[in-house]
Write a protein that holds these residues in place. Structure first.
Motif, PDB file in Angstrom:
ATOM      1  N   VAL A 153      38.265  52.136  44.543  1.00 19.43           N
ATOM      2  CA  VAL A 153      37.826  50.811  44.104  1.00 19.43           C
ATOM      3  C   VAL A 153      38.363  50.608  42.694  1.00 19.43           C
ATOM      4  O   VAL A 153      38.097  51.403  41.787  1.00 19.43           O
ATOM      5  CB  VAL A 153      36.290  50.679  44.114  1.00 19.43           C
ATOM      6  N   HIS A 154      39.154  49.558  42.526  1.00 21.18           N
ATOM      7  CA  HIS A 154      39.778  49.284  41.231  1.00 21.18           C
ATOM      8  C   HIS A 154      39.077  48.117  40.550  1.00 21.18           C
ATOM      9  O   HIS A 154      38.794  47.092  41.180  1.00 21.18           O
ATOM     10  CB  HIS A 154      41.262  48.964  41.418  1.00 21.18           C
ATOM     11  N   THR A 155      38.821  48.266  39.258  1.00 22.20           N
ATOM     12  CA  THR A 155      38.083  47.264  38.489  1.00 22.20           C
ATOM     13  C   THR A 155      38.857  46.850  37.241  1.00 22.20           C
ATOM     14  O   THR A 155      39.702  47.594  36.734  1.00 22.20           O
ATOM     15  CB  THR A 155      36.707  47.810  38.058  1.00 22.20           C
ATOM     16  N   GLU A 156      38.532  45.668  36.771  1.00 19.91           N
ATOM     17  CA  GLU A 156      38.930  45.197  35.438  1.00 19.91           C
ATOM     18  C   GLU A 156      37.748  44.417  34.888  1.00 19.91           C
ATOM     19  O   GLU A 156      37.175  43.585  35.589  1.00 19.91           O
ATOM     20  CB  GLU A 156      40.137  44.256  35.499  1.00 19.91           C
ATOM     21  N   ALA A 157      37.405  44.678  33.657  1.00 20.91           N
ATOM     22  CA  ALA A 157      36.351  43.891  33.013  1.00 20.91           C
ATOM     23  C   ALA A 157      36.647  43.821  31.516  1.00 20.91           C
ATOM     24  O   ALA A 157      36.671  44.866  30.873  1.00 20.91           O
ATOM     25  CB  ALA A 157      34.968  44.510  33.246  1.00 20.91           C
ATOM     26  N   PRO A 158      36.881  42.620  31.002  1.00 25.61           N
ATOM     27  CA  PRO A 158      36.991  41.371  31.750  1.00 25.61           C
ATOM     28  C   PRO A 158      38.285  41.289  32.551  1.00 25.61           C
ATOM     29  O   PRO A 158      39.229  42.032  32.296  1.00 25.61           O
ATOM     30  CB  PRO A 158      36.960  40.307  30.647  1.00 25.61           C
ATOM     31  N   GLY A 159      38.324  40.374  33.525  1.00 24.36           N
ATOM     32  CA  GLY A 159      39.485  40.239  34.386  1.00 24.36           C
ATOM     33  C   GLY A 159      40.658  39.590  33.681  1.00 24.36           C
ATOM     34  O   GLY A 159      40.504  38.888  32.675  1.00 24.36           O
ATOM     35  N   SER A 160      41.838  39.818  34.207  1.00 23.04           N
ATOM     36  CA  SER A 160      43.051  39.263  33.607  1.00 23.04           C
ATOM     37  C   SER A 160      43.034  37.738  33.629  1.00 23.04           C
ATOM     38  O   SER A 160      42.735  37.119  34.652  1.00 23.04           O
ATOM     39  CB  SER A 160      44.286  39.762  34.354  1.00 23.04           C
ATOM     40  N   ASN A 161      43.295  37.151  32.494  1.00 22.79           N
ATOM     41  CA  ASN A 161      43.534  35.709  32.300  1.00 22.79           C
ATOM     42  C   ASN A 161      42.302  34.827  32.395  1.00 22.79           C
ATOM     43  O   ASN A 161      42.196  33.841  31.652  1.00 22.79           O
ATOM     44  CB  ASN A 161      44.600  35.207  33.278  1.00 22.79           C
ATOM     45  N   THR A 162      41.373  35.132  33.293  1.00 24.24           N
ATOM     46  CA  THR A 162      40.169  34.307  33.417  1.00 24.24           C
ATOM     47  C   THR A 162      38.905  35.045  32.971  1.00 24.24           C
ATOM     48  O   THR A 162      37.833  34.458  32.928  1.00 24.24           O
ATOM     49  CB  THR A 162      40.014  33.802  34.858  1.00 24.24           C
ATOM     50  N   PHE A 163      38.984  36.321  32.699  1.00 19.90           N
ATOM     51  CA  PHE A 163      37.997  37.094  31.942  1.00 19.90           C
ATOM     52  C   PHE A 163      36.628  37.233  32.603  1.00 19.90           C
ATOM     53  O   PHE A 163      35.604  37.381  31.930  1.00 19.90           O
ATOM     54  CB  PHE A 163      37.864  36.522  30.520  1.00 19.90           C
ATOM     55  N   GLU A 164      36.614  37.224  33.949  1.00 22.24           N
ATOM     56  CA  GLU A 164      35.356  37.480  34.643  1.00 22.24           C
ATOM     57  C   GLU A 164      34.838  38.883  34.325  1.00 22.24           C
ATOM     58  O   GLU A 164      35.604  39.833  34.251  1.00 22.24           O
ATOM     59  CB  GLU A 164      35.554  37.354  36.162  1.00 22.24           C
ATOM     60  N   MET A 165      33.526  38.999  34.169  1.00 20.73           N
ATOM     61  CA  MET A 165      32.918  40.293  33.914  1.00 20.73           C
ATOM     62  C   MET A 165      32.467  40.937  35.224  1.00 20.73           C
ATOM     63  O   MET A 165      32.200  40.243  36.210  1.00 20.73           O
ATOM     64  CB  MET A 165      31.720  40.149  32.976  1.00 20.73           C
ATOM     65  N   GLN A 166      32.405  42.265  35.223  1.00 19.63           N
ATOM     66  CA  GLN A 166      31.859  43.029  36.340  1.00 19.63           C
ATOM     67  C   GLN A 166      30.785  43.973  35.828  1.00 19.63           C
ATOM     68  O   GLN A 166      30.859  44.444  34.686  1.00 19.63           O
ATOM     69  CB  GLN A 166      32.952  43.879  36.997  1.00 19.63           C
ATOM     70  N   ASP A 167      29.822  44.265  36.691  1.00 20.86           N
ATOM     71  CA  ASP A 167      28.836  45.300  36.393  1.00 20.86           C
ATOM     72  C   ASP A 167      29.462  46.627  36.801  1.00 20.86           C
ATOM     73  O   ASP A 167      29.385  47.046  37.954  1.00 20.86           O
ATOM     74  CB  ASP A 167      27.550  45.034  37.176  1.00 20.86           C
ATOM     75  N   ILE A 168      30.102  47.285  35.849  1.00 26.31           N
ATOM     76  CA  ILE A 168      30.899  48.474  36.153  1.00 26.31           C
ATOM     77  C   ILE A 168      30.020  49.633  36.628  1.00 26.31           C
ATOM     78  O   ILE A 168      30.395  50.380  37.535  1.00 26.31           O
ATOM     79  CB  ILE A 168      31.727  48.894  34.927  1.00 26.31           C
ATOM     80  N   GLY A 169      28.843  49.774  36.053  1.00 23.53           N
ATOM     81  CA  GLY A 169      27.936  50.827  36.510  1.00 23.53           C
ATOM     82  C   GLY A 169      27.538  50.640  37.963  1.00 23.53           C
ATOM     83  O   GLY A 169      27.518  51.597  38.748  1.00 23.53           O
ATOM     84  N   LEU A 170      27.229  49.410  38.336  1.00 27.02           N
ATOM     85  CA  LEU A 170      26.850  49.110  39.717  1.00 27.02           C
ATOM     86  C   LEU A 170      28.019  49.356  40.669  1.00 27.02           C
ATOM     87  O   LEU A 170      27.847  49.973  41.729  1.00 27.02           O
ATOM     88  CB  LEU A 170      26.389  47.654  39.816  1.00 27.02           C
TER      89      LEU A 170
END
Length: 396
Positions: A153-170
């Motif tokens: 499972v690959h993550t980015e936080a914030p996301g590229s260009n639109t900067f959406e956040m993810q709950d990385i721990g979850l």
């Protein structure tokens, strides 16, 4: 001299950045490590050569210069080991190749770095790996996408260009419950503002091209692994023959020394510009997770220690056919900002973001998305330049 390790473990971040990595005592007291150019390494006898019973055996497996950088990154990341590779994209692709095989399923966040998406849709697909993109705001819903053969499972936080956040721990807990490895591209935050391994991530990825190097002249990536994944990552890098150069390692190590104070300035100036843009009638909205108005702000505030110098804003346009003309008018009116890819250097940059590759996430519809890298120039001059761009765009 007294042992300094305990002192530095309790020291502030800028103190650590000034001293992590090589010990000058190992190099006759010289503050910076020597740049060791090497392919062949000689052995004292046949038995030592057969058993490889010495620290250095061949240039691709490390030199004192590259080790100085990997040791510094391990100190910042809290990792068991770090590899260095020739670019930020290679920092993503090497762990993908290390942990994925034909028949596997990989979950990739839909706000991913565009070249990473291209690698997934071409190389991974050709290798027989099924790639599925998920919404960064999915949260607990990620569990429903996990399969028995989900391996990464690959993550980015914030996301590229639109900067959406993810709950990385979850995300990490869900992925691990299904037996998957978690990788994270953490280039935006650097280890100073977010340490992925502390939140359950297995592999932390950085384009060291950006803030660690800091001067728009080096291409490099770093990949730092926890204890459970380090040996497999290291073996993959050796098998693929991927390694970073000693000259670039030396320059990135120098860049680390000032990264803390540079990031302080980037953060301060960027937040000032972002808040000012929120007040402008020409702007539909500002995409910056440190702003209270941003949907992912609560996650950013909970998990991150700071924000860096890159964000986007949505430029108002009356209709879709005006998106590109208004974006181009804005960019062409700029004098201080450079029009160029990458970021993390000392200079301000701007780019019209293309979002047509998104699969499942909703993209802004009010107008074109403009990404800004706020450099180290004076804020008043940056603002004056943006004002000229906004005026030009509004005239279209």
């Amino acid at each position: 001299m007294a042992d300094k390790s305990e002192f530095f473990r309790e020291a502030g971040v800028n103190t650590q950045l000034a001293h992590i990595g090589p010990d000058p005592a190992d190099y006759h007291g010289f503050v910076n490590p020597p740049v060791v150019h090497a392919s062949t390494v000689l052995f004292p006898n046949a038995r030592a050569m057969e058993t490889r019973a010495q620290k250095y055996t061949y240039g691709t497996r490390g030199t004192p210069t590259t080790d100085a950088l990997t040791e510094a990154m391990d100190a910042l990341e809290g990792s068991a080991g770090t590899i260095i590779v020739p670019s930020g994209l290679a920092a993503v692709t090497v762990p993908f190749l290390a942990f994925l095989s034909a028949g596997d399923h990989a979950l990739i966040v839909d706000s991913v770095y565009a070249p990473t998406r291209h690698f997934c849709d071409t190389m991974l697909t050709r290798l027989g790996i099924e790639v599925e993109y998920y919404d960064p705001a999915l949260g607990e819903g990620l569990s429903a996408l996990m399969r028995p053969n989900t391996r990464l499972v690959h993550t980015e936080a914030p996301g590229s260009n639109t900067f959406e956040m993810q709950d990385i721990g979850l995300v990490s807990r869900i992925a691990h419950a299904g037996g998957a490895v978690v990788t994270m591209d953490n280039t935006w935050a650097t280890p100073l503002f977010f340490r992925p391994l502390d939140h359950g991530v297995d592999i932390s990825i950085h384009a060291a091209t950006k803030y660690p190097a800091g001067h728009s002249d080096i291409l490099m990536g770093t990949v730092s692994a926890n204890r459970e994944t380090w040996s497999r990552l290291k073996e993959a890098s050796i098998t693929l023959g991927i390694c970073g150069s000693p000259d670039d390692s030396y320059q990135v190590l120098k860049g680390l020394r000032t990264m803390g104070i540079r990031l302080e300035r980037h953060q301060q100036s960027t937040l000032e510009i972002a808040r000012w843009l929120e007040t402008r009638d020409e702007v539909a909205r500002v995409l910056h997770p440190a702003l209270e108005s941003f949907p992912g702000h609560a996650l950013w505030k909970r998990d991150f220690k700071g924000s860096s110098g890159i964000f986007s804003f949505v430029l108002k346009a009356p209709s879709a056919d005006r998106f590109k003309p208004r974006a181009h008018a804005f960019l062409d009116a700029l004098r201080l900002f450079g029009l160029g890819y990458s970021w993390g250097g000392y200079e301000s940059l701007a780019v019209h973001v293309g979002l047509s590759d998104r699969k499942v996430t909703k993209v802004p519809e009010e107008g074109p998305v403009i990404r800004l890298q706020i450099g180290l120039e004076d804020v008043a001059d940056i603002r004056r330049d943006i004002e000229a761009g906004l005026a030009a765009a509004s005239a279209v």
